[in-house]
Write an enzyme that holds these catalytic residues in place. Sequence first.
Site, short mmCIF file in Angstrom:
data_model
loop_
_atom_site.label_atom_id
_atom_site.label_comp_id
_atom_site.label_asym_id
_atom_site.label_seq_id
_atom_site.Cartn_x
_atom_site.Cartn_y
_atom_site.Cartn_z
N PHE A 11 63.88 51.24 17.88
CA PHE A 11 63.77 50.15 18.82
C PHE A 11 62.36 49.59 18.77
CE2 PHE A 11 67.15 52.82 20.38
CZ PHE A 11 68.13 51.90 20.74
N THR A 55 67.81 55.61 15.42
CA THR A 55 67.79 54.16 15.64
C THR A 55 66.40 53.80 16.10
OG1 THR A 55 70.13 54.06 16.21
CG2 THR A 55 68.75 52.25 16.97
#
Length: 187
Positions: A113, A111
């Site tokens: 960010f 993921t």
Amino acid sequence: MLRYDLVIVGEYELRVSHNLLSNAESIDDIKYAISHPQALAQCANYLRARNITPLPVYDTAGAAKMLSEGQGLPSGCTQHNTAAIASDLAGAVYRVKVLQAAIEDDDSNFTRFLLLGRQGVGKLLPSDVPAKTSVVFTLPEASGALYKALACFSLRDINLSKMESRPTSASLLQFLKFRSSADGGEA
């Protein structure tokens, strides 16, 4: 980002690792797995191979908390026949043991960010520090508009590592009106 005049000033990629958490005696006792729908999808093959029924709840850590407290569990679920899919940290916080670590189907799941700011940092970085550039633009609804926009990158030997297309609010609304009209509803 455009609406709030923000720029990307950094990014961090976090490896996503899902764990099967439960205080059951054995994985063989597990009939249900609760977690966020995305986590359940990322562990679908693992669950299917063990005949564990996935049940969606609001988030991964929340699933560990529900299991730990034995409250709010879906129908048929108990602390003895249910596992949560969550991080090892969630297991430690809510005192639920890790029955099996790294159960995700794809071990290259990350993921990303983004760190946002009001001012860019490009001029502050030394020239030998690798950097990425993000470009956001809209195009007219016309044949060849995307081709023409991308041609400038190709002509200058600029490699694009990623490209995304998202509808603007206006075009999404127009699509929904068209869809409603095509389905026989009011436009």
